[in-house]
Design an enzyme around this catalytic site. Sequence first.
Site, mmCIF file in Angstrom:
data_model
loop_
_atom_site.group_PDB
_atom_site.id
_atom_site.type_symbol
_atom_site.label_atom_id
_atom_site.label_comp_id
_atom_site.label_asym_id
_atom_site.label_seq_id
_atom_site.Cartn_x
_atom_site.Cartn_y
_atom_site.Cartn_z
ATOM 1 N N ASP A 147 -4.794 -12.986 -40.514
ATOM 2 C CA ASP A 147 -5.881 -13.927 -40.220
ATOM 3 C C ASP A 147 -7.112 -13.500 -41.011
ATOM 4 O O ASP A 147 -8.068 -12.966 -40.460
ATOM 5 C CB ASP A 147 -6.174 -13.943 -38.717
ATOM 6 C CG ASP A 147 -7.212 -14.995 -38.361
ATOM 7 O OD1 ASP A 147 -7.487 -15.864 -39.210
ATOM 8 O OD2 ASP A 147 -7.745 -14.937 -37.239
ATOM 9 N N SER A 148 -7.067 -13.744 -42.300
ATOM 10 C CA SER A 148 -8.147 -13.306 -43.180
ATOM 11 C C SER A 148 -9.161 -14.415 -43.364
ATOM 12 O O SER A 148 -8.963 -15.544 -42.927
ATOM 13 C CB SER A 148 -7.555 -12.970 -44.536
ATOM 14 O OG SER A 148 -6.894 -14.114 -45.035
HETATM 15 N N1 AG3 Z 1 -9.989 -17.458 -41.055
HETATM 16 C C1 AG3 Z 1 -9.938 -18.434 -42.127
HETATM 17 C C2 AG3 Z 1 -11.197 -19.172 -42.285
HETATM 18 C C3 AG3 Z 1 -11.339 -19.895 -43.558
HETATM 19 C C4 AG3 Z 1 -12.418 -20.912 -43.427
HETATM 20 N N2 AG3 Z 1 -12.930 -21.309 -44.662
HETATM 21 C C5 AG3 Z 1 -14.062 -21.995 -44.826
HETATM 22 N N3 AG3 Z 1 -14.722 -22.393 -43.796
HETATM 23 N N4 AG3 Z 1 -14.427 -22.283 -46.023
HETATM 24 C C6 AG3 Z 1 -10.387 -17.914 -39.805
HETATM 25 C C7 AG3 Z 1 -10.478 -16.845 -38.784
HETATM 26 C C8 AG3 Z 1 -10.360 -17.415 -37.430
HETATM 27 N N5 AG3 Z 1 -9.733 -16.529 -36.533
#
Ligand code: AG3
Length: 280
Positions: A157-158
């Site tokens: 979950d990056s």
């Molecule tokens: N991780 C991926 C978020 C990517 C969002 N990108 C953006 N808003 N441009 C989410 C972590 C949640 N647990």
Amino acid sequence: MGTVKKEVKEYHHPSCGIFFDADKILIEENSVYQNIKVFENEFYGNVLVLDGLVQTTEKDEFFYHEMLAHPALSIHPNPRDVLIIGGGDGGVLKEVLRYPVHSVRLVEIDSRVLEVCKEYFSWMTPALADKRVELVIGDGKEFLQEIKMSFDVVLVDSSEPIGPSVSLHTGEFYQSIKARLKPGGVAAAQVGSPFFHKMFLGRMAADLRTVFRRVAFYTGPVPTYPGGLWCYIFLSDRMIPQQVEKEIPAGLRYFNADILRAAFALPAFVVEDVKKGMIR
Ligand code: AG3
């Protein structure tokens, strides 16, 4: 004169993006790793933003967290030991804990993300109190190199491949995940927007096909992410996607057996882009 609300914007491209009225900025600080912001929005509830990118909101978190966790966990016949890399907001963790797993390790590099989310996202408290959970503050890549145990399911979950998440988007990183998977183990990761991060997906696929026998993209909607449609990758050597081996936990809001089947059906432009990106 009405009250002027603060507007929070995320640009998805230099010319467009998403905005929110922030009724209240709950926290804004720079940790050692990144800028962390949580604000309150009338529709979405509390919103977490890292380095200007919306990560999760109380209202739409289930789209993303369910789709990152449940395909892998429901396809694996008996997930006992689970590893989450990143995910310091606890959203994926709460989904993993719906299964009768034996242990869940969550490796988050930024302890402030954990602390801030503990305060502002209500799902954190029960998840962190669960005896099966072990938190590790550290770099996911280093953790994989040092840990001796193996896992049934690894979930990545990056954030996007900028800032502290850069090292979580390389073939080398996935090689080290594979080395820590038990036989029959599966991994899933978020890999970005098929619309905004086009060529990136193709390169990923090319790299990962040298590591895993089965590499399958799947998609699902996330209202607050760029393009609204999000892409995930399912990795394994043995397991076949789209086969639910057991009962899906009750109380989910997006994922179910039909969605699992449908999610692996890719839009024509995604199929094309993946193909194109794989030619180097
Ligand atoms: N991780 C991926 C978020 C990517 C969002 N990108 C953006 N808003 N441009 C989410 C972590 C949640 N647990």
